[in-house]
Design a protein around this motif. Structure first.
Motif, PDB file in Angstrom:
ATOM      1  N   ASP A 187       3.951   2.119   7.229  1.00 31.05           N
ATOM      2  CA  ASP A 187       3.183   3.539   7.781  1.00 31.05           C
ATOM      3  C   ASP A 187       3.445   4.688   6.878  1.00 31.05           C
ATOM      4  O   ASP A 187       3.152   5.772   7.165  1.00 31.05           O
ATOM      5  CB  ASP A 187       3.759   3.960   9.162  1.00 31.05           C
ATOM      6  CG  ASP A 187       5.515   4.165   9.265  1.00 31.05           C
ATOM      7  OD1 ASP A 187       6.041   4.055   8.230  1.00 31.05           O
ATOM      8  OD2 ASP A 187       6.009   4.440  10.124  1.00 31.05           O
ATOM      9  N   GLY A 188       4.024   4.300   5.678  1.00 27.28           N
ATOM     10  CA  GLY A 188       4.179   5.281   4.604  1.00 27.28           C
ATOM     11  C   GLY A 188       5.667   5.692   4.486  1.00 27.28           C
ATOM     12  O   GLY A 188       6.020   6.403   3.576  1.00 27.28           O
ATOM     13  N   GLY A 189       6.382   5.239   5.205  1.00 24.28           N
ATOM     14  CA  GLY A 189       7.903   5.570   5.233  1.00 24.28           C
ATOM     15  C   GLY A 189       8.667   4.497   4.434  1.00 24.28           C
ATOM     16  O   GLY A 189       8.714   3.312   4.787  1.00 24.28           O
ATOM     17  N   PHE A 190       9.071   4.781   2.879  1.00 24.49           N
ATOM     18  CA  PHE A 190       9.524   3.769   2.063  1.00 24.49           C
ATOM     19  C   PHE A 190      10.755   3.993   1.906  1.00 24.49           C
ATOM     20  O   PHE A 190      11.472   5.039   1.824  1.00 24.49           O
ATOM     21  CB  PHE A 190       8.731   3.687   0.669  1.00 24.49           C
ATOM     22  CG  PHE A 190       7.384   3.568   0.812  1.00 24.49           C
ATOM     23  CD1 PHE A 190       6.800   2.275   1.287  1.00 24.49           C
ATOM     24  CD2 PHE A 190       6.328   4.502   0.553  1.00 24.49           C
ATOM     25  CE1 PHE A 190       5.391   2.033   1.163  1.00 24.49           C
ATOM     26  CE2 PHE A 190       4.935   4.221   0.883  1.00 24.49           C
ATOM     27  CZ  PHE A 190       4.471   2.967   1.483  1.00 24.49           C
ATOM     28  N   PHE A 191      11.725   2.946   1.718  1.00 25.65           N
ATOM     29  CA  PHE A 191      13.211   3.219   1.375  1.00 25.65           C
ATOM     30  C   PHE A 191      13.227   2.761  -0.026  1.00 25.65           C
ATOM     31  O   PHE A 191      14.181   3.354  -0.814  1.00 25.65           O
ATOM     32  CB  PHE A 191      14.150   2.350   2.487  1.00 25.65           C
ATOM     33  CG  PHE A 191      14.004   0.853   2.066  1.00 25.65           C
ATOM     34  CD1 PHE A 191      14.757   0.211   0.913  1.00 25.65           C
ATOM     35  CD2 PHE A 191      13.405   0.014   3.001  1.00 25.65           C
ATOM     36  CE1 PHE A 191      15.001  -1.192   0.849  1.00 25.65           C
ATOM     37  CE2 PHE A 191      13.467  -1.410   2.789  1.00 25.65           C
ATOM     38  CZ  PHE A 191      14.132  -1.888   1.800  1.00 25.65           C
ATOM     39  N   SER A 192      12.135   2.178  -0.698  1.00 25.77           N
ATOM     40  CA  SER A 192      12.137   2.322  -2.259  1.00 25.77           C
ATOM     41  C   SER A 192      10.720   1.973  -2.571  1.00 25.77           C
ATOM     42  O   SER A 192       9.999   1.661  -1.951  1.00 25.77           O
ATOM     43  CB  SER A 192      13.168   0.800  -2.594  1.00 25.77           C
ATOM     44  OG  SER A 192      12.257  -0.195  -2.662  1.00 25.77           O
ATOM     45  N   ALA A 193      10.255   2.561  -3.844  1.00 21.88           N
ATOM     46  CA  ALA A 193       9.255   2.693  -4.349  1.00 21.88           C
ATOM     47  C   ALA A 193       9.399   2.889  -5.846  1.00 21.88           C
ATOM     48  O   ALA A 193      10.209   3.638  -6.119  1.00 21.88           O
ATOM     49  CB  ALA A 193       8.243   3.614  -3.860  1.00 21.88           C
ATOM     50  N   GLU A 194       8.492   2.231  -6.506  1.00 25.04           N
ATOM     51  CA  GLU A 194       8.614   2.472  -8.031  1.00 25.04           C
ATOM     52  C   GLU A 194       7.106   2.072  -8.925  1.00 25.04           C
ATOM     53  O   GLU A 194       6.267   1.536  -8.313  1.00 25.04           O
ATOM     54  CB  GLU A 194       9.750   1.591  -8.641  1.00 25.04           C
ATOM     55  CG  GLU A 194       9.428   0.028  -8.723  1.00 25.04           C
ATOM     56  CD  GLU A 194      10.643  -0.613  -9.577  1.00 25.04           C
ATOM     57  OE1 GLU A 194      10.253  -1.597 -10.385  1.00 25.04           O
ATOM     58  OE2 GLU A 194      11.718  -0.237  -9.264  1.00 25.04           O
ATOM     59  N   ILE A 195       7.112   2.773 -10.005  1.00 25.25           N
ATOM     60  CA  ILE A 195       5.991   2.440 -10.791  1.00 25.25           C
ATOM     61  C   ILE A 195       6.296   2.343 -12.164  1.00 25.25           C
ATOM     62  O   ILE A 195       7.329   3.000 -12.469  1.00 25.25           O
ATOM     63  CB  ILE A 195       4.834   3.897 -10.642  1.00 25.25           C
ATOM     64  CG1 ILE A 195       3.792   3.451 -11.649  1.00 25.25           C
ATOM     65  CG2 ILE A 195       5.598   4.936 -11.007  1.00 25.25           C
ATOM     66  CD1 ILE A 195       2.586   4.650 -11.474  1.00 25.25           C
ATOM     67  N   ASP A 196       6.154   1.222 -12.855  1.00 22.60           N
ATOM     68  CA  ASP A 196       6.407   1.277 -14.380  1.00 22.60           C
ATOM     69  C   ASP A 196       5.220   0.614 -15.058  1.00 22.60           C
ATOM     70  O   ASP A 196       4.300   0.123 -14.549  1.00 22.60           O
ATOM     71  CB  ASP A 196       7.782   0.512 -14.443  1.00 22.60           C
ATOM     72  CG  ASP A 196       7.466  -0.896 -14.203  1.00 22.60           C
ATOM     73  OD1 ASP A 196       6.625  -1.690 -14.348  1.00 22.60           O
ATOM     74  OD2 ASP A 196       8.644  -1.612 -13.542  1.00 22.60           O
ATOM     75  N   VAL A 197       5.087   0.830 -16.541  1.00 20.54           N
ATOM     76  CA  VAL A 197       4.269   0.368 -17.247  1.00 20.54           C
ATOM     77  C   VAL A 197       5.061   0.175 -18.790  1.00 20.54           C
ATOM     78  O   VAL A 197       5.621   0.911 -19.150  1.00 20.54           O
ATOM     79  CB  VAL A 197       3.206   1.134 -17.391  1.00 20.54           C
ATOM     80  CG1 VAL A 197       3.447   2.653 -18.086  1.00 20.54           C
ATOM     81  CG2 VAL A 197       1.927   0.682 -18.278  1.00 20.54           C
ATOM     82  N   PRO A 198       4.924  -1.086 -18.968  1.00 17.88           N
ATOM     83  CA  PRO A 198       5.747  -1.522 -20.197  1.00 17.88           C
ATOM     84  C   PRO A 198       4.836  -0.768 -21.546  1.00 17.88           C
ATOM     85  O   PRO A 198       4.026  -0.416 -21.582  1.00 17.88           O
ATOM     86  CB  PRO A 198       5.547  -2.874 -20.650  1.00 17.88           C
ATOM     87  CG  PRO A 198       4.907  -3.492 -19.164  1.00 17.88           C
ATOM     88  CD  PRO A 198       4.383  -2.383 -18.617  1.00 17.88           C
ATOM     89  N   ILE A 199       5.901  -0.764 -22.614  1.00 13.33           N
ATOM     90  CA  ILE A 199       5.768   0.222 -23.626  1.00 13.33           C
ATOM     91  C   ILE A 199       5.657  -0.997 -24.876  1.00 13.33           C
ATOM     92  O   ILE A 199       6.298  -1.727 -24.897  1.00 13.33           O
ATOM     93  CB  ILE A 199       6.371   1.141 -24.280  1.00 13.33           C
ATOM     94  CG1 ILE A 199       6.637   2.268 -23.318  1.00 13.33           C
ATOM     95  CG2 ILE A 199       5.678   1.688 -25.624  1.00 13.33           C
ATOM     96  CD1 ILE A 199       7.665   3.409 -23.411  1.00 13.33           C
ATOM     97  N   LEU A 200       4.268  -1.444 -25.265  1.00 11.71           N
ATOM     98  CA  LEU A 200       4.144  -2.818 -26.183  1.00 11.71           C
ATOM     99  C   LEU A 200       4.838  -2.551 -27.239  1.00 11.71           C
ATOM    100  O   LEU A 200       5.052  -1.217 -28.072  1.00 11.71           O
ATOM    101  CB  LEU A 200       2.745  -2.991 -26.173  1.00 11.71           C
ATOM    102  CG  LEU A 200       1.936  -3.049 -25.113  1.00 11.71           C
ATOM    103  CD1 LEU A 200       0.547  -3.634 -25.239  1.00 11.71           C
ATOM    104  CD2 LEU A 200       2.801  -4.650 -24.051  1.00 11.71           C
TER     105      LEU A 200
END
Length: 164
Positions: free
Chosen positions: A80-93
């Motif tokens: 329902d949109g209630g998160f106890f963890s969330a992340e975003i990442d993108v590798p730097i080549l």
């Protein structure tokens, strides 16, 4: 004739949800202030009853020296949109040691789910993710340069297969 038409529409109604539930999807928005279109990497994206992981890729990421962008989250109970963890990442080549741009809920990452529904063994999900990612060593998440950041603002729609 009428019976054939009714049967044809009935079969079409059965086929359309199956077609709509195929894994895939897109994201659009900005990375570092530049417009970008991304597609879901279906072979890497999946979900469980309490988490999802979506990998996005595009030639435009590689042109910027970046790898596939990932968004992941975990929750308890209903999605329902209630998160106890969330992340975003993108590798730097081409970095040594291996580095990523990363943010999580502690870094004021904003992850909003606008719709989510289970359709058999797939999850159809749409939302928005926004934040300022900081460059850091992937191992131990050390950050020797806090000013090396990457702003991200994306709207996404994805259909994910269940983790096998």
């Amino acid at each position: 004739m009428l019976r054939s038409v009714i049967t044809a529409f009935g079969l079409l109604a059965l086929v359309v949800p199956a077609v709509a539930a195929e894994p895939g999807g897109t994201a659009s928005g900005t990375i570092a202030g530049e417009e970008i279109e991304l597609s879901v990497w279906t072979e890497q994206s999946d979900f469980t009853s309490s988490s999802f992981s979506i990998y996005f890729r595009a030639p435009a990421l590689r042109e910027r020296g970046l790898g596939s962008l990932s968004v992941g989250a975990e929750w308890i109970g209903d999605l329902d949109g209630g998160f106890f963890s969330a992340e975003i990442d993108v590798p730097i080549l081409n970095t040594d040691p291996y580095r990523v741009y990363r943010a999580d809920l502690d870094d004021e990452l904003s992850l909003t789910i606008t719709s989510a529904s289970y359709q058999g063994d797939v999850l159809a999900i749409a939302g928005q993710v926004e934040g300022v990612l900081t460059s850091m060593d992937r191992i131990a998440l050390r950050n020797p340069d806090p000013d090396d950041t990457l702003s991200v603002s994306l709207t996404f729609e994805a259909v994910l297969g269940e983790l096998q």
